[in-house]
Design a protein around this motif. Sequence first.
Motif, PDB file in Angstrom:
ATOM      1  N   GLU A 108       0.442   5.139   4.544  1.00 35.94           N
ATOM      2  CA  GLU A 108       0.278   4.384   5.871  1.00 35.94           C
ATOM      3  C   GLU A 108      -0.042   2.879   6.151  1.00 35.94           C
ATOM      4  O   GLU A 108      -1.263   2.617   5.718  1.00 35.94           O
ATOM      5  N   LEU A 109       0.785   2.178   6.720  1.00 39.48           N
ATOM      6  CA  LEU A 109       0.608   0.579   7.011  1.00 39.48           C
ATOM      7  C   LEU A 109       0.449  -0.200   8.412  1.00 39.48           C
ATOM      8  O   LEU A 109       1.224   0.303   9.400  1.00 39.48           O
ATOM      9  N   VAL A 135       3.889   1.199  10.093  1.00 43.70           N
ATOM     10  CA  VAL A 135       4.445   1.914   9.004  1.00 43.70           C
ATOM     11  C   VAL A 135       4.228   3.423   8.313  1.00 43.70           C
ATOM     12  O   VAL A 135       3.163   3.161   7.349  1.00 43.70           O
ATOM     13  N   SER A 136       4.598   4.078   8.286  1.00 44.89           N
ATOM     14  CA  SER A 136       4.844   5.685   8.317  1.00 44.89           C
ATOM     15  C   SER A 136       5.656   6.225   7.027  1.00 44.89           C
ATOM     16  O   SER A 136       7.077   6.192   6.749  1.00 44.89           O
ATOM     17  N   ASN A 144       3.263  -5.065  -0.218  1.00 47.06           N
ATOM     18  CA  ASN A 144       2.270  -4.584  -1.098  1.00 47.06           C
ATOM     19  C   ASN A 144       1.053  -4.351  -0.466  1.00 47.06           C
ATOM     20  O   ASN A 144       0.417  -4.368   0.469  1.00 47.06           O
ATOM     21  N   LEU A 145       0.243  -2.767  -1.154  1.00 47.91           N
ATOM     22  CA  LEU A 145      -1.664  -2.697  -0.597  1.00 47.91           C
ATOM     23  C   LEU A 145      -2.076  -2.499  -1.171  1.00 47.91           C
ATOM     24  O   LEU A 145      -1.642  -2.147  -2.567  1.00 47.91           O
ATOM     25  N   THR A 146      -3.415  -3.022  -1.269  1.00 51.07           N
ATOM     26  CA  THR A 146      -4.302  -3.762  -2.295  1.00 51.07           C
ATOM     27  C   THR A 146      -5.459  -3.169  -2.056  1.00 51.07           C
ATOM     28  O   THR A 146      -6.084  -3.115  -1.076  1.00 51.07           O
ATOM     29  N   TYR A 173      -2.972   2.435   3.523  1.00 56.15           N
ATOM     30  CA  TYR A 173      -4.087   4.229   3.921  1.00 56.15           C
ATOM     31  C   TYR A 173      -3.014   4.616   2.328  1.00 56.15           C
ATOM     32  O   TYR A 173      -0.984   4.529   2.778  1.00 56.15           O
ATOM     33  N   HIS A 174      -3.225   5.621   1.471  1.00 57.78           N
ATOM     34  CA  HIS A 174      -1.896   6.120   0.778  1.00 57.78           C
ATOM     35  C   HIS A 174      -3.232   7.051   0.166  1.00 57.78           C
ATOM     36  O   HIS A 174      -3.487   7.205  -0.155  1.00 57.78           O
ATOM     37  N   ASP A 175      -2.096   8.201   0.206  1.00 50.48           N
ATOM     38  CA  ASP A 175      -2.589   9.469  -0.366  1.00 50.48           C
ATOM     39  C   ASP A 175      -1.731  10.785  -0.783  1.00 50.48           C
ATOM     40  O   ASP A 175      -0.363  10.397  -0.869  1.00 50.48           O
TER      41      ASP A 175
END
Length: 411
Positions: free
Chosen positions: A91-92, A100-101, A182-184, A235-237
């Motif tokens: 989720e961003l 953005v889901s 991209n997710l850091t 967030y990422h799970d």
Amino acid sequence: MSEVPGRFSRRTALRALAAGSFVALPGLAACGNSGPPAAPTAGPTLNRYGTTPNDYALLNLKPDTFYAWEDGFRTAAANEDPRVYEWWHTELTGDDGIVVSFTLKTRPGDGLTAESDRRPAVNLLITTPWGNEFSVFQTYSWNEFASAQDRCNVKVGPFTLTGDLKSYQLRGTANDITLNLNLTSTAAPFRPGTGYVYLGGPDQYQAWFAAVPSGKAEGHIVFYNEKRDFIGTGYHDHTWGNLPLPQFVDRWRTGMGVADRYSVIARDIHLRGKYDSTDLTVLLIDDIEAGKRLVAAYNDETLNATEMQTGEEDDFAEVQWNYTGDNSAIVTISATDRAVPGRPYVNGTGSVLPASRGEAPRKRWYIRNEAEIALSLGTMGPGYRVTGKGTLDNAQFELLSGQPTPKPKPS
């Protein structure tokens, strides 16, 4: 991870999955695995997160140590079981308010019921603060699915999610929507104990792993020929299990977001009486500027959650988590009027309305809203707090008179 109902020893043996194996379905029977440690003789802790040495040994885990394979394909060997589900959720939230889901999953129904029609699926929903929604809710054939077991490297149809607990890449195009993000990570991974809750016995469970509790997001998205640069937080799970959620969860509140320099994940999940009516309460607070974990509380008398009921009788628009241990903290998450839908069975108001009987009113069993976050830390001094934004999920599974019917489109 292999999950074979009724065979606890086999589940234990297959938990150490081979590094580097990449699974494309069908053909899972040929998957290899590395030599497991000696199987402990005792069973796992039941109906709460496992925290004993035996719990960790059963799963080949260590406290405060995180592995890339925890974000890999954990249910590969049990994928034919209609009760088994698994999803990778990201989720961003953009600085401009766009959310953005994005979820890649092995079942279209989000673990709400056993599914004999097993298909991989994509949930992608882009919502804007000015009220637009752009979505891809679609199932695909197993020939269009592949996933690594040693790390997050998942492909469903034209969409991919790859990462190594530090950085993740979201890619894909469908329905005139393109993701190139991209997710850091700005916070260490997290799981409460082992992350597993064994439900009533060793053969039923759900597991949760927050690979990226908080991160910086950047890249671009395209919807209907409009390309927009994206900068924000994320967030990422990863969730997997083999017991449908309505069978063991009574109610579920989950909030997350960022307040000033602090990221927050707060969960309050109440299990049904059959599973000891356990409260699975979690509070995670990270100082993302200093790279320091301040609170990681769960299964602890120093943490409780209070739900403030407002409006309709089934709405809990505000939840407060109170932690009295080291770095004491109070987190209040309050829903706003802006719904943030993200599921194929959610209507345009962001809530699900199950079928009513006769003239009885229909109650919302699930709703997800943008939320305001207020955070006070014991180290801040009396009366000082910071605020920010996030989301609040409210699921009342006891109100669910029947299983919702997801309607993702087949490819």
